[in-house]
Motif scaffolding. Structure first.
Motif, PDB file in Angstrom:
ATOM      1  N   HIS A  76       1.006  -1.251  -0.158  1.00  0.00           N
ATOM      2  CA  HIS A  76       0.142   0.024  -0.115  1.00  0.00           C
ATOM      3  C   HIS A  76       0.867   1.277  -0.018  1.00  0.00           C
ATOM      4  CE1 HIS A  76      -2.641  -3.348   1.788  1.00  0.00           C
ATOM      5  NE2 HIS A  76      -3.474  -2.380   0.976  1.00  0.00           N
ATOM      6  N   GLY A  78       1.573   3.503  -2.320  1.00  0.00           N
ATOM      7  CA  GLY A  78       0.872   4.669  -2.640  1.00  0.00           C
ATOM      8  C   GLY A  78       0.074   5.421  -1.995  1.00  0.00           C
ATOM      9  N   GLN A  79      -0.985   4.560  -1.311  1.00  0.00           N
ATOM     10  CA  GLN A  79      -1.970   5.157  -0.496  1.00  0.00           C
ATOM     11  C   GLN A  79      -1.265   5.645   0.902  1.00  0.00           C
ATOM     12  OE1 GLN A  79      -1.870   2.020  -1.947  1.00  0.00           O
ATOM     13  NE2 GLN A  79      -4.019   1.146  -1.964  1.00  0.00           N
ATOM     14  N   THR A  81       1.698   6.744   0.974  1.00  0.00           N
ATOM     15  CA  THR A  81       2.373   8.214   0.555  1.00  0.00           C
ATOM     16  C   THR A  81       1.269   9.312   0.416  1.00  0.00           C
ATOM     17  OG1 THR A  81       4.000   6.942  -0.627  1.00  0.00           O
ATOM     18  CG2 THR A  81       3.768   9.286  -0.935  1.00  0.00           C
ATOM     19  N   THR A  82       0.082   9.048  -0.060  1.00  0.00           N
ATOM     20  CA  THR A  82      -0.877   9.851  -0.068  1.00  0.00           C
ATOM     21  C   THR A  82      -1.440  10.415   1.321  1.00  0.00           C
ATOM     22  OG1 THR A  82      -1.808   9.251  -2.049  1.00  0.00           O
ATOM     23  CG2 THR A  82      -3.117  10.351  -1.001  1.00  0.00           C
ATOM     24  N   LEU A  83      -1.516   9.401   2.194  1.00  0.00           N
ATOM     25  CA  LEU A  83      -1.841   9.627   3.466  1.00  0.00           C
ATOM     26  C   LEU A  83      -0.945  10.663   4.327  1.00  0.00           C
ATOM     27  CD1 LEU A  83      -3.446   9.353   6.095  1.00  0.00           C
ATOM     28  CD2 LEU A  83      -2.132   7.301   6.409  1.00  0.00           C
ATOM     29  N   CYS A  84       0.217  10.227   4.016  1.00  0.00           N
ATOM     30  CA  CYS A  84       1.456  11.014   4.571  1.00  0.00           C
ATOM     31  C   CYS A  84       1.483  12.484   3.809  1.00  0.00           C
ATOM     32  CB  CYS A  84       2.806  10.329   4.165  1.00  0.00           C
ATOM     33  SG  CYS A  84       4.059  10.956   5.196  1.00  0.00           S
ATOM     34  N   GLY A  85       1.155  12.536   2.709  1.00  0.00           N
ATOM     35  CA  GLY A  85       1.107  13.946   2.146  1.00  0.00           C
ATOM     36  C   GLY A  85      -0.086  14.801   2.832  1.00  0.00           C
ATOM     37  N   LEU A  86      -1.143  14.261   2.604  1.00  0.00           N
ATOM     38  CA  LEU A  86      -2.173  14.809   3.297  1.00  0.00           C
ATOM     39  C   LEU A  86      -2.198  15.277   4.949  1.00  0.00           C
ATOM     40  CD1 LEU A  86      -5.287  12.540   1.687  1.00  0.00           C
ATOM     41  CD2 LEU A  86      -4.625  14.963   1.065  1.00  0.00           C
TER      42      LEU A  86
END
Length: 253
Positions: A76, A78-79, A81-86
């Motif tokens: 996971h 990609g998910q 990384t997105t969570l971390c960015g948000l």
């Protein structure tokens, strides 16, 4: 199905982030101040950033100590990384809301968190810097945002003992840091002793700081029944901080 959901919560660090937020709320109650949304938001989002950055960067080492979590992170990426960015964006927002004073309190915690990958091999220093960073967030941050905070030394001591016991138990599970040198059983005995100290401090503390007693008490209970498995450490030992904080809030509320 339930296990898959629980694994998602735990391996994504959402479980740990919830614990950080609950500890901020519990510490605020114990210091006799209202829970600041900015402090709560910074604790949750900052925990997600720091721990997920570490998980994403250090899969080679984590694969040896936490294979199930590493497999989840790899599957996971990609998910996460997105969570971390948000979470990073949320941290900037809540940081701006909190102001300069709060940011100064958080700088040491942020520096220690981002250097975690390099620092965590330094034996007992790992326990000290993790405890210090968490204490800055869950006690120092709400105290910095409200000058009416009381009993700060008591609150800090009770929660620091609980967090230190949790960190030592993490070393026992991962066979890292000081636990690797002195042996798992001796390190676990130290962790139980530190949690027991937190229980004693909670029992002796004046009200409302005494409402924090469930945090070290449930941490000690988890350590008494300790099993050196990945999921027990991540779910039960870390969950003791979350549940203890929730009980503390209900008790003081």
């Amino acid at each position: 199905m339930i296990r898959a959901w629980l694994d998602g919560l735990v391996f994504s660090s959402l479980w740990l982030a919830a614990g950080a937020g609950a500890l901020v709320a519990a510490a605020s109650h114990a210091m006799g101040i209202a829970t600041s949304p900015a402090a709560l938001g910074l604790a949750v989002s900052g925990t997600l950033v720091v721990y997920n950055v570490d998980r994403l960067r250090d899969t080679s080492r984590d694969r040896l100590t936490s294979p199930a979590r590493t497999a989840f992170v790899s599957a996971h990426r990609g998910q996460l990384t997105t969570l971390c960015g948000l979470a990073a964006v949320a941290s900037l927002y809540f940081g701006a809301s909190a102001g300069v004073r709060a940011s100064m309190v958080l700088l040491p915690a942020l520096a220690l968190g981002l250097l975690h990958r390099r620092l965590k091999s330094f034996e007992w220093a790992k326990t000290l810097y993790i405890t210090s960073a968490w204490a800055c967030v869950v006690v120092g941050l709400p105290a910095a945002l409200d000058p009416g905070a009381a009993d700060i030394p008591w609150v800090t001591a009770i929660l620091a003992a609980s967090i230190a016991a949790n960190a030592i138990a993490s070393n026992v599970r991962d066979r890292e840091a000081g636990a690797a040198r002195v042996g798992q059983q001796r390190a676990l005995s130290v962790a139980r002793g530190v949690a027991g100290l937190g229980v004693a401090l909670g029992a002796l503390a004046p009200s409302p700081a005494s409402a924090l007693l469930p945090v070290p008490l449930l941490t000690l209970a988890a350590l008494v029944g300790f099993r050196p498995t990945e999921r027990f450490g991540l779910v039960a030992v870390d969950g003791a901080l979350l549940l203890g904080a929730a009980v503390s809030i209900a008790w003081s509320g």
